[in-house]
Design a protein around this motif. Structure first.
Motif, PDB file in Angstrom:
ATOM      1  N   PHE A 105      25.202 -65.012-122.869  1.00  0.00           N
ATOM      2  CA  PHE A 105      25.222 -66.997-122.942  1.00  0.00           C
ATOM      3  C   PHE A 105      27.093 -66.630-123.215  1.00  0.00           C
ATOM      4  N   ASP A 106      27.921 -66.687-121.628  1.00  0.00           N
ATOM      5  CA  ASP A 106      29.046 -66.884-121.731  1.00  0.00           C
ATOM      6  C   ASP A 106      30.101 -68.604-122.163  1.00  0.00           C
ATOM      7  N   ALA A 107      30.544 -68.330-123.750  1.00  0.00           N
ATOM      8  CA  ALA A 107      31.241 -69.645-124.028  1.00  0.00           C
ATOM      9  C   ALA A 107      32.739 -69.178-123.503  1.00  0.00           C
ATOM     10  N   SER A 108      32.883 -68.202-122.780  1.00  0.00           N
ATOM     11  CA  SER A 108      34.808 -67.505-122.673  1.00  0.00           C
ATOM     12  C   SER A 108      35.243 -68.216-122.545  1.00  0.00           C
ATOM     13  N   TYR A 112      38.243 -69.751-128.933  1.00  0.00           N
ATOM     14  CA  TYR A 112      38.365 -68.438-130.262  1.00  0.00           C
ATOM     15  C   TYR A 112      36.620 -69.169-130.820  1.00  0.00           C
ATOM     16  N   ASP A 113      37.228 -70.189-132.242  1.00  0.00           N
ATOM     17  CA  ASP A 113      36.390 -70.319-132.963  1.00  0.00           C
ATOM     18  C   ASP A 113      35.909 -71.136-133.014  1.00  0.00           C
ATOM     19  N   GLU A 114      35.648 -71.982-131.198  1.00  0.00           N
ATOM     20  CA  GLU A 114      33.902 -72.802-131.361  1.00  0.00           C
ATOM     21  C   GLU A 114      33.383 -71.621-130.150  1.00  0.00           C
ATOM     22  N   ASN A 115      34.860 -70.378-129.353  1.00  0.00           N
ATOM     23  CA  ASN A 115      33.427 -69.696-128.009  1.00  0.00           C
ATOM     24  C   ASN A 115      32.243 -68.787-129.964  1.00  0.00           C
ATOM     25  N   VAL A 116      32.997 -67.983-131.503  1.00  0.00           N
ATOM     26  CA  VAL A 116      32.400 -67.308-131.910  1.00  0.00           C
ATOM     27  C   VAL A 116      30.938 -68.536-132.562  1.00  0.00           C
ATOM     28  N   LYS A 117      31.711 -70.109-132.415  1.00  0.00           N
ATOM     29  CA  LYS A 117      30.120 -70.544-133.446  1.00  0.00           C
ATOM     30  C   LYS A 117      28.952 -70.426-131.889  1.00  0.00           C
ATOM     31  N   VAL A 118      29.340 -71.316-131.101  1.00  0.00           N
ATOM     32  CA  VAL A 118      28.604 -71.476-130.134  1.00  0.00           C
ATOM     33  C   VAL A 118      28.102 -70.179-129.402  1.00  0.00           C
ATOM     34  N   ALA A 173      36.097 -58.488-134.780  1.00  0.00           N
ATOM     35  CA  ALA A 173      35.770 -59.796-135.619  1.00  0.00           C
ATOM     36  C   ALA A 173      35.150 -60.528-134.401  1.00  0.00           C
ATOM     37  N   TYR A 174      34.800 -60.261-133.353  1.00  0.00           N
ATOM     38  CA  TYR A 174      34.314 -61.316-132.963  1.00  0.00           C
ATOM     39  C   TYR A 174      32.700 -61.107-133.239  1.00  0.00           C
ATOM     40  N   ALA A 176      31.244 -58.714-134.913  1.00  0.00           N
ATOM     41  CA  ALA A 176      31.252 -58.993-136.244  1.00  0.00           C
ATOM     42  C   ALA A 176      31.005 -60.656-136.782  1.00  0.00           C
ATOM     43  N   ALA A 177      31.002 -61.268-136.122  1.00  0.00           N
ATOM     44  CA  ALA A 177      31.099 -62.582-136.771  1.00  0.00           C
ATOM     45  C   ALA A 177      30.315 -63.296-135.431  1.00  0.00           C
ATOM     46  N   THR A 178      29.936 -63.181-134.576  1.00  0.00           N
ATOM     47  CA  THR A 178      28.546 -63.742-133.890  1.00  0.00           C
ATOM     48  C   THR A 178      27.737 -62.713-133.784  1.00  0.00           C
ATOM     49  N   GLY A 179      27.596 -61.361-133.952  1.00  0.00           N
ATOM     50  CA  GLY A 179      26.387 -60.458-134.207  1.00  0.00           C
ATOM     51  C   GLY A 179      25.848 -60.119-132.563  1.00  0.00           C
ATOM     52  N   VAL A 180      26.611 -59.899-131.720  1.00  0.00           N
ATOM     53  CA  VAL A 180      26.364 -60.177-130.749  1.00  0.00           C
ATOM     54  C   VAL A 180      25.849 -58.634-130.413  1.00  0.00           C
ATOM     55  N   ASP A 181      24.714 -58.623-128.925  1.00  0.00           N
ATOM     56  CA  ASP A 181      24.445 -57.018-128.532  1.00  0.00           C
ATOM     57  C   ASP A 181      25.281 -56.631-127.874  1.00  0.00           C
ATOM     58  N   ALA A 182      25.603 -56.935-127.055  1.00  0.00           N
ATOM     59  CA  ALA A 182      26.943 -55.862-126.610  1.00  0.00           C
ATOM     60  C   ALA A 182      27.878 -57.225-125.819  1.00  0.00           C
ATOM     61  N   LEU A 183      28.777 -56.793-125.355  1.00  0.00           N
ATOM     62  CA  LEU A 183      30.192 -57.660-125.121  1.00  0.00           C
ATOM     63  C   LEU A 183      30.923 -57.346-123.562  1.00  0.00           C
ATOM     64  N   ALA A 184      31.154 -57.478-122.877  1.00  0.00           N
ATOM     65  CA  ALA A 184      31.338 -58.005-121.707  1.00  0.00           C
ATOM     66  C   ALA A 184      33.021 -57.898-121.825  1.00  0.00           C
ATOM     67  N   VAL A 185      33.915 -57.429-121.673  1.00  0.00           N
ATOM     68  CA  VAL A 185      35.185 -57.330-122.070  1.00  0.00           C
ATOM     69  C   VAL A 185      36.417 -57.842-120.432  1.00  0.00           C
ATOM     70  N   ALA A 186      37.149 -57.826-120.769  1.00  0.00           N
ATOM     71  CA  ALA A 186      37.950 -58.090-119.515  1.00  0.00           C
ATOM     72  C   ALA A 186      39.122 -56.380-119.588  1.00  0.00           C
ATOM     73  N   VAL A 187      39.082 -55.746-118.558  1.00  0.00           N
ATOM     74  CA  VAL A 187      40.021 -55.476-118.473  1.00  0.00           C
ATOM     75  C   VAL A 187      40.503 -54.772-116.791  1.00  0.00           C
ATOM     76  N   GLY A 188      40.425 -55.826-116.509  1.00  0.00           N
ATOM     77  CA  GLY A 188      41.284 -55.722-115.153  1.00  0.00           C
ATOM     78  C   GLY A 188      40.267 -55.776-114.155  1.00  0.00           C
ATOM     79  N   SER A 189      39.032 -55.757-114.054  1.00  0.00           N
ATOM     80  CA  SER A 189      37.830 -56.313-112.819  1.00  0.00           C
ATOM     81  C   SER A 189      38.119 -57.713-112.725  1.00  0.00           C
ATOM     82  N   SER A 190      37.865 -58.307-111.839  1.00  0.00           N
ATOM     83  CA  SER A 190      38.100 -59.974-111.419  1.00  0.00           C
ATOM     84  C   SER A 190      36.007 -60.111-110.839  1.00  0.00           C
ATOM     85  N   HIS A 191      35.691 -60.943-110.757  1.00  0.00           N
ATOM     86  CA  HIS A 191      34.449 -61.644-110.374  1.00  0.00           C
ATOM     87  C   HIS A 191      34.671 -61.763-108.616  1.00  0.00           C
TER      88      HIS A 191
END
Length: 289
Positions: A105-108, A112-118, A173-174, A176-191
């Motif tokens: 689920f991509d709310a990126s 930030y606060d709205e991303n966390v909520k949805v 923090a994200y 902990a607040a959302t309870g996601v099972d995995a996290l996609a992160v931005a570390v230098g790659s691009s679609h």
């Protein structure tokens, strides 16, 4: 064989310190190539269908999901079915009626606060139904319509621009607040990269791995060289998403066949080499991991 859950495959890979590859499905040939490549490599894989692919199929999730699921069930390789880059809540909820064990689920693009909520709402909904939820923090970029400020008329998002990479403290923090099972992160790659020239921030990957208790996901892996992917997995990446590399192989094979056989009108003639090229690409990435 029966479908395996994405969570099971990713958790096992994380526990072993290795990567698990997830490949984008657009056509039936994509799904067939992923299954064949996994069988050749003798390892599991994840078939993922993006919201963009669903849109391409006229918004009909059921048809492309059923096709991918049927291919996976007929395969001898352990395969999972994942719904990727979902921004529509309606599409998220449609996953429960198909064979998906997971959704990204991509709310990126939201504040930030709205991303966390949805995202927290999506996680609650998913966990009530046994669906594993991946989310994104930071901006990987490169997808059609990705702009630096999120608005049309602005320049494309740059994977190396200040502020787009994922901050470890914010990631902790994200999660902990959302309870996601995995996290996609931005570390230098691009679609959507067609050249494998991306350089990743491996120090940041290690910091993120140490900061969050869930597996990390690398989006845009088609543009990442082999040695960079190996180093990323060693630093802490687990789920490795690959899409454009399959399309490059597919289109290259079709173009070469039609250049050599310009009178061909039967699509099966050029889809056979296209599927074979994608199979080789899948097997190559799986062998790398």
């Amino acid at each position: 064989m029966p479908l395996v859950s994405t969570g099971e495959l990713v958790s096992a890979a994380a526990a072993d310190g290795r990567g698990i590859a997830a490949f984008n499905v657009i056509t039936l040939e994509h799904a067939e190539a992923i299954a064949a490549g996994a069988e050749l490599a003798g390892v599991p894989a994840i078939l993922q269908i993006s919201e963009n692919a669903v849109t391409f199929h006229g918004g009909n999730l059921a048809a492309i999901a059923a096709a991918a699921s049927a291919v996976a069930h007929a395969s001898t390789a352990p395969l999972a079915l994942h719904l990727d880059h979902v921004v529509s809540t309606e599409l998220l909820r449609a996953a429960a009626d198909e064979d998906f064990s997971s959704v990204m689920f991509d709310a990126s693009k939201l504040p930030y606060d709205e991303n966390v909520k949805v995202t927290a709402d999506a996680v609650r909904w998913g966990h009530e139904r046994g669906i594993w939820i991946e989310a994104e923090l930071g901006r990987v970029g490169g997808k059609e319509g990705d702009k630096a400020g999120g608005k049309e008329g602005e320049p494309p998002l740059d994977a190396h621009a200040p502020g787009v990479r994922t901050d470890p403290a914010e990631a902790a923090a994200y999660v902990a607040a959302t309870g996601v099972d995995a996290l996609a992160v931005a570390v230098g790659s691009s679609h959507a990269m067609t050249q494998r020239t991306a350089s990743l921030d491996h120090t940041l990957i290690t910091r993120l791995r140490d900061a969050v208790p869930v597996p990390l996901v690398l989006h845009g892996s088609s543009g990442v060289p082999d040695e960079e992917i190996r180093a990323a997995v060693a630093a802490g990446m687990t789920k490795i998403n690959v899409g454009t590399a399959l399309n490059t192989a597919f289109t290259g094979a079709v173009r070469a066949f039609l250049d050599a056989n310009p009178s061909t009108v039967d699509p099966r003639k050029y889809l056979v080499p296209a599927r074979a090229a994608m199979t080789a690409t899948v097997a190559g990435f799986l062998g790398l991991l």
